[in-house]
Scaffold this motif. Structure first.
Motif, mmCIF file in Angstrom:
data_model
loop_
_atom_site.group_PDB
_atom_site.id
_atom_site.type_symbol
_atom_site.label_atom_id
_atom_site.label_comp_id
_atom_site.label_asym_id
_atom_site.label_seq_id
_atom_site.Cartn_x
_atom_site.Cartn_y
_atom_site.Cartn_z
ATOM 1 N N ASP A 551 0.715 -1.048 -0.017
ATOM 2 C CA ASP A 551 0.031 -0.001 -0.162
ATOM 3 C C ASP A 551 0.794 1.105 -0.001
ATOM 4 O O ASP A 551 0.578 2.115 -0.635
ATOM 5 N N ALA A 552 1.980 1.171 0.693
ATOM 6 C CA ALA A 552 2.815 2.268 0.954
ATOM 7 C C ALA A 552 3.595 2.665 -0.452
ATOM 8 O O ALA A 552 3.521 4.039 -0.988
ATOM 9 N N VAL A 553 4.153 1.542 -1.150
ATOM 10 C CA VAL A 553 4.718 1.834 -2.559
ATOM 11 C C VAL A 553 3.704 2.127 -3.659
ATOM 12 O O VAL A 553 4.140 2.753 -4.628
ATOM 13 N N ALA A 554 2.407 1.549 -3.518
ATOM 14 C CA ALA A 554 1.662 1.575 -4.568
ATOM 15 C C ALA A 554 1.240 2.947 -5.061
ATOM 16 O O ALA A 554 0.868 3.470 -6.177
ATOM 17 N N VAL A 555 1.349 4.057 -4.056
ATOM 18 C CA VAL A 555 1.167 5.389 -4.426
ATOM 19 C C VAL A 555 1.889 6.123 -5.579
ATOM 20 O O VAL A 555 1.546 6.844 -6.441
ATOM 21 N N ARG A 556 3.267 5.479 -5.556
ATOM 22 C CA ARG A 556 4.185 5.936 -6.538
ATOM 23 C C ARG A 556 4.367 5.005 -7.715
ATOM 24 O O ARG A 556 5.446 5.122 -8.541
ATOM 25 N N ARG A 557 3.776 4.074 -7.733
ATOM 26 C CA ARG A 557 4.023 2.744 -8.898
ATOM 27 C C ARG A 557 2.848 2.370 -9.501
ATOM 28 O O ARG A 557 1.658 2.475 -8.943
ATOM 29 N N THR A 558 2.908 1.735 -10.676
ATOM 30 C CA THR A 558 2.074 0.901 -11.219
ATOM 31 C C THR A 558 2.186 -0.516 -10.779
ATOM 32 O O THR A 558 3.559 -1.021 -11.000
ATOM 33 N N LEU A 559 1.050 -1.145 -10.065
ATOM 34 C CA LEU A 559 1.376 -2.530 -9.847
ATOM 35 C C LEU A 559 0.431 -3.435 -10.462
ATOM 36 O O LEU A 559 -0.599 -3.205 -10.798
#
Length: 610
Positions: A551-559
């Protein structure tokens, strides 16, 4: 950063791919493996041509010193019979003997050093090539056979350089020199001797020609045996748990026996060469002594001439026997070289790419990217189609989950994004650019990929984390570990980040290996993150921690996440449902429970809907 490729090959080590990089070089992989000849050795020797020139000069000087000894011996004997002083001649003779031995020792050392350099260069070249093979080649070939080519086959090249190539050349120089001197001393005796020697050598060479084919077959059997051993060791726990040790030992034993039988076939052929050479040498000496003694008695030649002739004969038949043996060794080495060249002939990943566009066509490294699957079709080499007309879009900066039964093609889609394989129909695009138009290295620099098996490399925790981010600081490593709830690993021992993880991560649990692989991907900070079953080996507590990290890294990435456990992806921006290699539904969790029978069935089995 200056790369090894930019610096060029290290001194004394063959260029990583001298054939492929040469102007006008033929395209590798264009046909079946060709028999390796002496010309195939030249690229391996090119980096050592200076040393080999010195070796050649030493060989010629040593041959000259040896060939002068019979003439000096004749002069000494003639001087003794005529009461002439011979002290000076004896001194020169002794000096030539010592000089010849010294030159031979220096030559042998330089040859051994060159041979080791050739083996080193070949292993480095072969290892670098193996690491760049298309993924499909790893699927097709057995790991043990590839290991055998890097180990056993390259070792045989040492004999090609030492006892093979240069003993053949040096022996030829000695033979020509000795034969010329013998013809001048006594043409009649030389003619009779030549007939016997030529017959024996001709037979030995004919027999030796079979060695290359048999040696290649023997190396193939060794590769199969290595594959069997590698399989048994890598699956040791499974084999032990199934009480299958004896059955696996029988498999390894059978492959070892096959290698043994193939080795015996080579040995039988090589064993013929030795006796033939011995008979040739002994027969030639007996013939010369008998006929030469008769010619001395008849006054046709002197005792000194006969002694010189016998010494020249020694310098003829001994190098000739060594040359025949060396020729046999050369055939063995060329058989191994053919197996090495066979792998080097396989085009590396990207060799068949269409013209790629500049890396500037990619989105900036820090910006999420959009992924489009446009009527994608794909089938693994030699297998049936896996994907059929797959079309959907992953918007930039969103989270997309791929769900469906096993074998639906979910993991294959991630492999296509990474360009481990190429689509057979349609296209995959990144921000509107076809992946086939992008350089692979630049593309993968923007992708983070965590495989389902989550492989961990043997070594330390630090080494595993630094694979994708070699410049990361210890603080960044510790932060990545904390993100996936692995901070306790550095507290287990005083080694901290340098704690060993064991072969394949055996010292870690399955969940720890998976989280370590995810930490490794997060550490590289890619704008696109591909996760294949990221929570399959996690308990509820660690799954929750990992979900918070995602959840923390999803803000800046396409998952893009492949998931069987739907609870981990119910909050995804979109869920793509696949079945039989086709997209059967796309939507949110709530939409799909209402519109997709397959998704509702999957959710019901996992108690997500009533």
């Amino acid at each position: 950063m200056t790369t090894a490729a930019a610096r060029g090959p290290e001194p004394g080590v063959v260029d990583p791919d001298p054939v492929a990089s040469a102007p006008g070089a033929p395209v590798r992989g264009a046909g079946p493996a060709r028999p390796a000849g002496l010309a195939a050795l030249l690229p391996y020797l090119r980096a050592h041509r200076g040393t080999l020139a010195v070796v050649g000069a030493l060989s010629l000087a040593g041959a000259g010193a040896s060939l002068a000894q019979p003439l000096l011996t004749r002069a000494v004997l003639d001087g003794l019979t005529t009461d002439r002083p011979v002290t000076g001649l004896v001194s020169v003779l002794v000096a030539l003997v010592v000089l010849g031995a010294a030159l031979g020792g220096l030559r042998d050392y330089l040859l051994q050093r060159t041979a080791e350099g050739v083996v080193l260069g070949t292993r480095r070249r072969l290892a670098a090539h193996l690491l760049r093979l298309p993924v499909a080649e790893y699927d097709r070939r057995r790991t043990g056979d590839l290991l055998s080519r890097v180990g056993a086959d390259t070792t045989l090249l040492r004999a090609v350089v030492t006892s093979g190539l240069f003993e053949t050349v040096t022996g030829a120089v000695m033979v020509v020199g000795a034969a010329t001197a013998m013809a001048l001393l006594d043409p009649v005796l030389f003619g009779v001797t030549l007939l016997g020697v030529a017959a024996g050598v001709g037979f030995a060479v004919t027999v030796a020609r079979r060695v290359r084919r048999l040696s290649r077959a023997a190396q193939e059997r060794v590769g199969e045996m290595t594959s069997a051993v590698e399989r048994s060791i890598s699956g040791a726990r499974t084999i032990r748990a199934a009480r299958a040790e004896h059955r696996e030992a029988a498999v390894v034993s059978a492959s070892a026996e096959s290698a043994y039988a193939a080795g015996l076939r080579v040995a039988r052929v090589q064993a013929v060469v030795g006796p033939v050479s011995a008979v040739t040498i002994q027969g030639a000496f007996l013939l010369v002594l008998g006929l030469g003694g008769a010619r001395v008695a008849a006054g046709a030649i002197s005792v000194g001439d006969l002694v010189a002739f016998v010494m020249f004969l020694f310098f003829l038949v001994l190098p000739l026997g060594q040359a025949v043996h060396a020729y046999t060794q050369l055939q063995t080495g060329l058989g191994a070289l053919q197996r090495i060249e066979e792998v080097l002939d396989v085009p590396v990943e990207g060799a068949d790419d269409r013209a790629t566009g500049p890396a500037a066509a990619l989105p900036p490294a820090g910006r999420p990217a959009r992924i489009e699957f446009d009527r994608v079709g794909f089938g693994y080499p030699g297998g049936p189609p896996v994907l059929h007309e797959v079309s959907f879009t992953v918007p930039a900066g969103t989270r997309t989950a791929l769900v469906g039964p096993s074998g639906a093609g979910k993991s294959t889609l991630l492999a296509l994004v990474e360009r481990f394989y190429e689509v057979t129909a349609g296209a995959v695009r990144l921000d509107g650019v076809d992946l086939r138009d992008l350089p692979r290295e630049a593309l993968r620099a923007r992708l983070g990929y965590v495989e389902q098996e989550a492989p961990v490399l043997a070594g330390t925790l630090r080494e595993n984390l630094l694979i994708g981010a070699p410049e990361a600081t210890d603080a960044a490593l510790l932060t990545a570990l904390d993100q996936v709830n692995l901070g306790h690993l550095v507290e287990r021992t005083a080694d901290g980040l340098d704690v060993q993880v064991g072969e394949g991560g055996v010292l870690l649990s399955g969940g720890e290996r998976q989280r370590l692989a995810i930490a490794r991907a997060l550490l590289a900070g890619p704008p696109v993150l591909l996760l294949d079953e990221p929570t399959s080996n996690l308990d509820a507590r660690n799954e929750a921690a990992l979900r918070r990290a995602i959840d923390a890294v999803a803000v800046r990435r396409t998952l893009v996440i492949v998931a069987h456990r739907l609870a981990t992806v119910v909050d995804a921006d979109q869920i793509v449902v696949l079945d039989g290699g086709r997209v059967v539904a796309v939507g949110s969790h709530h939409e799909l429970t209402a519109t997709s029978p397959l998704y509702r069935e999957l959710a019901a089995h996992q108690l997500l809907v009533s």
